[in-house]
Write an enzyme that holds these catalytic residues in place. Sequence first.
Site, mmCIF file in Angstrom:
data_model
loop_
_atom_site.group_PDB
_atom_site.id
_atom_site.type_symbol
_atom_site.label_atom_id
_atom_site.label_comp_id
_atom_site.label_asym_id
_atom_site.label_seq_id
_atom_site.Cartn_x
_atom_site.Cartn_y
_atom_site.Cartn_z
ATOM 1 N N LYS A 1 -13.705 0.335 -4.359
ATOM 2 C CA LYS A 1 -13.091 1.508 -3.701
ATOM 3 C C LYS A 1 -12.556 2.475 -4.769
ATOM 4 O O LYS A 1 -12.669 3.698 -4.621
ATOM 5 C CB LYS A 1 -11.959 1.013 -2.785
ATOM 6 C CG LYS A 1 -11.194 2.101 -2.051
ATOM 7 C CD LYS A 1 -11.730 2.344 -0.671
ATOM 8 C CE LYS A 1 -10.995 3.400 0.126
ATOM 9 N NZ LYS A 1 -9.885 2.912 0.936
ATOM 10 N N ASN B 1 -12.214 12.089 -5.755
ATOM 11 C CA ASN B 1 -10.904 12.685 -5.423
ATOM 12 C C ASN B 1 -10.451 13.817 -6.337
ATOM 13 O O ASN B 1 -10.137 14.916 -5.864
ATOM 14 C CB ASN B 1 -9.837 11.590 -5.393
ATOM 15 C CG ASN B 1 -9.996 10.680 -4.189
ATOM 16 O OD1 ASN B 1 -11.077 10.574 -3.624
ATOM 17 N ND2 ASN B 1 -8.935 10.018 -3.797
ATOM 18 N N GLU C 1 -2.091 10.521 -6.140
ATOM 19 C CA GLU C 1 -2.225 9.140 -6.652
ATOM 20 C C GLU C 1 -3.073 9.110 -7.930
ATOM 21 O O GLU C 1 -3.666 8.084 -8.255
ATOM 22 C CB GLU C 1 -2.825 8.252 -5.557
ATOM 23 C CG GLU C 1 -1.918 8.124 -4.335
ATOM 24 C CD GLU C 1 -2.445 7.145 -3.294
ATOM 25 O OE1 GLU C 1 -3.502 7.424 -2.687
ATOM 26 O OE2 GLU C 1 -1.799 6.111 -3.080
HETATM 27 P P1 NAD Z 1 1.599 8.811 3.847
HETATM 28 O O1 NAD Z 1 2.128 9.773 2.838
HETATM 29 O O2 NAD Z 1 1.182 9.322 5.195
HETATM 30 O O3 NAD Z 1 2.684 7.666 4.102
HETATM 31 C C1 NAD Z 1 3.470 7.116 3.103
HETATM 32 C C2 NAD Z 1 4.861 6.850 3.713
HETATM 33 O O4 NAD Z 1 5.645 6.129 2.779
HETATM 34 C C3 NAD Z 1 5.648 8.118 4.047
HETATM 35 O O5 NAD Z 1 6.035 8.106 5.411
HETATM 36 C C4 NAD Z 1 6.856 8.058 3.114
HETATM 37 O O6 NAD Z 1 8.045 8.605 3.683
HETATM 38 C C5 NAD Z 1 6.999 6.549 2.916
HETATM 39 N N1 NAD Z 1 7.736 6.157 1.716
HETATM 40 C C6 NAD Z 1 7.778 6.750 0.493
HETATM 41 N N2 NAD Z 1 8.563 6.028 -0.342
HETATM 42 C C7 NAD Z 1 9.009 4.957 0.364
HETATM 43 C C8 NAD Z 1 9.832 3.835 0.039
HETATM 44 N N3 NAD Z 1 10.358 3.675 -1.181
HETATM 45 N N4 NAD Z 1 10.092 2.932 1.000
HETATM 46 C C9 NAD Z 1 9.578 3.071 2.259
HETATM 47 N N5 NAD Z 1 8.788 4.116 2.623
HETATM 48 C C10 NAD Z 1 8.503 5.040 1.681
HETATM 49 O O7 NAD Z 1 0.395 8.049 3.135
HETATM 50 P P2 NAD Z 1 -0.903 7.372 3.815
HETATM 51 O O8 NAD Z 1 -1.935 8.411 4.030
HETATM 52 O O9 NAD Z 1 -0.472 6.526 4.948
HETATM 53 O O10 NAD Z 1 -1.422 6.478 2.608
HETATM 54 C C11 NAD Z 1 -0.795 5.253 2.239
HETATM 55 C C12 NAD Z 1 -1.724 4.508 1.288
HETATM 56 O O11 NAD Z 1 -2.929 4.172 1.997
HETATM 57 C C13 NAD Z 1 -2.189 5.334 0.078
HETATM 58 O O12 NAD Z 1 -2.378 4.491 -1.029
HETATM 59 C C14 NAD Z 1 -3.541 5.891 0.524
HETATM 60 O O13 NAD Z 1 -4.389 6.220 -0.541
HETATM 61 C C15 NAD Z 1 -4.071 4.711 1.322
HETATM 62 N N6 NAD Z 1 -5.072 5.033 2.336
HETATM 63 C C16 NAD Z 1 -4.909 6.100 3.167
HETATM 64 C C17 NAD Z 1 -5.868 6.348 4.141
HETATM 65 C C18 NAD Z 1 -5.691 7.481 5.137
HETATM 66 O O14 NAD Z 1 -6.621 7.735 5.920
HETATM 67 N N7 NAD Z 1 -4.556 8.153 5.204
HETATM 68 C C19 NAD Z 1 -6.988 5.509 4.258
HETATM 69 C C20 NAD Z 1 -7.110 4.410 3.395
HETATM 70 C C21 NAD Z 1 -6.141 4.176 2.434
#
Ligand code: NAD
Length: 303
Positions: free
Chosen positions: A185, A193, A267
């Site tokens: 991945k 990206n 990231e």
């Molecule tokens: P996001 O920004 O929507 O969510 C992250 C959340 O973490 C936020 O709500 C933020 O307030 C919270 N946060 C930040 N610091 C924190 C802490 N110390 N303690 C608790 N909460 C905290 O991000 P996302 O899109 O959900 O992505 C999360 C991960 O998943 C990333 O690594 C991303 O690359 C991966 N990912 C995302 C997708 C997608 O479709 N969005 C798909 C596959 C993988």
Amino acid sequence: MKVAIVGAGAMGSLFGGLLAESGQAVWLLDVWSEHVDAINAKGLMVEWQGETRRVDIKATTTPAEIGSADLIVIFVKSTQTRAASSAAAGLIHSDSLVLTLQNGMGNADVIAEFIDSDRVLAGTTAYGATLLGPGSIRHAGKGPTIIGMWSGRNPDVALRVADVLAGAGIATETVEDVRSVVWGKLLINVGINAITALTGIKNGELLDLTSTQEISRRAVEEAVSVAKAQGISVRDDAVEHVFEIARATAVNRSSMGQDVDHGRITEIEAINGVIVKEGARLGIDTPVNQTLTGLIETLQAHY
Ligand code: NAD
């Protein structure tokens, strides 16, 4: 099973919501109080294929309110993994397991600094989600989820976690060599990206010009060299595979692209930055990844 999701943004809320709907006792933990308050007041709103449903689920900004959990899922952005792991350490009991499905490389190693590495699971998911606002997400897509033990030991533990996810409708496969899966991945993210984020293009537009294809190809080839030097097995057609994914997701803007569009820290450090860092450690030149990383860091510094 008591589940705590640490980082309940788009993906954390999606997985937490699906697990709660399947009957698991789920807590969402997030630092964003507006989001937490909205979920507690009106439920988590999940949009899927044009329809929105309400999921009743507990959310908090305070780890102590949760107590301990059997399964902790870390779903913050990789920049926040250390802070989230520190919070997760307060949620563990002697049998707790911690799973990361985050993008990038290094998350599981950071988690393992806080929690016994034999209890850490990692993997990838092709599920997708978007945050619409406080208390509200869009479930954007489904696909395979692959998990395994980060230490490579106790594969039966991964099977148990896969069963819990499958019970929530999240089709999950387990593998013994999950590092290769996470690297697989990573190679896709390395090739798509940063380039799309810097140029404002959609994933598919990466293939329009030979020049962009060539930057992607070289970034991926550097990453493949770094992976191989670490003994990671990667597919022989890694570059072609990245191009295939760009084609299959042609109309999407990459997550890093969306982060740059919204002036958010990306990231990059856990994606192209890891290739530069590991390349330096292993004596492998990574000029393309170095350039991509430096340019994204420059953008971020001038938001
Ligand atoms: P996001 O920004 O929507 O969510 C992250 C959340 O973490 C936020 O709500 C933020 O307030 C919270 N946060 C930040 N610091 C924190 C802490 N110390 N303690 C608790 N909460 C905290 O991000 P996302 O899109 O959900 O992505 C999360 C991960 O998943 C990333 O690594 C991303 O690359 C991966 N990912 C995302 C997708 C997608 O479709 N969005 C798909 C596959 C993988």
